[in-house]
Design a protein around this motif. Structure first.
Motif, PDB file in Angstrom:
ATOM      1  N   VAL A  54       0.737  -1.455   0.089  1.00  4.35           N
ATOM      2  CA  VAL A  54      -0.056  -0.281  -0.055  1.00  4.35           C
ATOM      3  C   VAL A  54       1.130   1.060   0.018  1.00  4.35           C
ATOM      4  O   VAL A  54       1.836   1.193   0.613  1.00  4.35           O
ATOM      5  CB  VAL A  54      -1.421  -0.038   1.229  1.00  4.35           C
ATOM      6  N   TYR A  76     -14.413   6.092   0.026  1.00  2.27           N
ATOM      7  CA  TYR A  76     -13.980   5.169   0.287  1.00  2.27           C
ATOM      8  C   TYR A  76     -15.089   3.921   1.865  1.00  2.27           C
ATOM      9  O   TYR A  76     -14.645   3.305   2.087  1.00  2.27           O
ATOM     10  CB  TYR A  76     -12.540   4.966   1.256  1.00  2.27           C
ATOM     11  N   SER A 189      -8.037  -0.034   4.349  1.00  8.25           N
ATOM     12  CA  SER A 189      -8.509   0.911   2.960  1.00  8.25           C
ATOM     13  C   SER A 189      -9.797   1.604   2.977  1.00  8.25           C
ATOM     14  O   SER A 189      -8.674   3.248   2.866  1.00  8.25           O
ATOM     15  CB  SER A 189      -8.661  -0.246   2.019  1.00  8.25           C
ATOM     16  N   TYR A 192      -6.864   4.584   5.475  1.00 10.81           N
ATOM     17  CA  TYR A 192      -6.042   5.019   4.654  1.00 10.81           C
ATOM     18  C   TYR A 192      -6.210   5.113   3.179  1.00 10.81           C
ATOM     19  O   TYR A 192      -5.663   6.467   3.379  1.00 10.81           O
ATOM     20  CB  TYR A 192      -4.485   3.738   3.992  1.00 10.81           C
ATOM     21  N   GLY A 193      -7.149   5.242   2.817  1.00  9.57           N
ATOM     22  CA  GLY A 193      -7.360   5.529   1.371  1.00  9.57           C
ATOM     23  C   GLY A 193      -8.549   6.765   1.483  1.00  9.57           C
ATOM     24  O   GLY A 193      -7.852   8.066   1.017  1.00  9.57           O
ATOM     25  N   LEU A 205      -3.712   1.013  -3.385  1.00 11.28           N
ATOM     26  CA  LEU A 205      -3.903   0.123  -3.290  1.00 11.28           C
ATOM     27  C   LEU A 205      -3.407  -0.842  -3.610  1.00 11.28           C
ATOM     28  O   LEU A 205      -2.906  -1.116  -5.152  1.00 11.28           O
ATOM     29  CB  LEU A 205      -5.690  -0.433  -2.678  1.00 11.28           C
TER      30      LEU A 205
END
Length: 217
Positions: A54, A76, A189, A192-193, A205
């Motif tokens: 990532v 997300y 995800s 983080y996204g 990703l």
């Protein structure tokens, strides 16, 4: 109460999740690009020998508008809400996670109020955002396409559950491990996204980023 999150997931666990690829007759009317999305995502998952970790790439925070950041970050939520049921074993074994997800409970209930919510949101994101370069920047469209590909990949654990559905023994242990892995990946995800987008960075990703790149003009 935190336990209401488990009740929400349990109440909808056996409801059929309408997905744009669950019915093959939906392919032709949509788009050749949309038709190839599942194939692209699966090929990227199976054929990539070097899986990139990532990463996030700075896009120049001053060049990404606040609106683009917020829209991209909000996208997300889509795959997480669509796959939150995979966390049922984690939430049962580790109650503190229920408190962490408690702020998302209203969104989870709204998303799962109808089996068609995910499908309609999929169409909206794909046609109104990804295929609309005149209204949205490439930054927004890439992040939107990335979450769409991630959601498409949820077909595979869903099919495994429907095909095998073990009641106990080693099979159930493997299913619990798979579901928990999917849940944690979706949670990471999401965090983080959305965080990267709010900071004006470009999150990439594993697997899904390459598939998203191929779909963005």
């Amino acid at each position: 109460m935190a336990s209401s999150l488990l009740l929400t997931l349990s109440a909808h666990h056996h409801r059929h999740r309408v997905h744009p690829y669950h019915h093959h007759h939906l392919h032709p009317p949509l788009s050749p690009n949309l038709y190839s999305l599942r194939t692209s995502a699966a090929a990227a998952a199976a054929g990539s020998k070097k899986r990139r970790r990532v990463t996030s790439i700075s896009c120049g925070a001053e060049k990404i508008s606040a609106g683009d950041r917020v829209i991209s970050a909000a996208c997300y939520l889509y795959p997480f809400l669509d796959g939150v049921q995979y966390g049922k074993y984690v939430l049962t074994q580790f109650p503190p996670f229920q408190l962490v997800l408690q702020p998302l409970l209203p969104a989870i209930r709204l998303f799962r109020a109808s089996p068609f919510t995910g499908f309609l949101l999929f169409l909206t994101l794909y046609f109104a955002v990804v295929r609309n370069p005149s209204a949205f920047s490439r930054y927004v469209r890439f992040n939107t396409m990335q979450v769409i590909v991630l959601d498409v990949l949820l077909i595979f654990p869903d099919l495994l559950e429907r095909t095998f559905n073990p009641r106990g023994g080693v099979g159930l242990d493997l299913l619990m491990s798979l579901d928990s892995t999917v849940f944690f990946f979706l949670l990471v995800s999401l965090i983080y996204g959305s965080t990267s987008c709010l900071l004006g960075q470009l999150p990439r990703l594993p697997i899904v980023a390459d598939a998203a790149d191929r779909q963005i003009l």
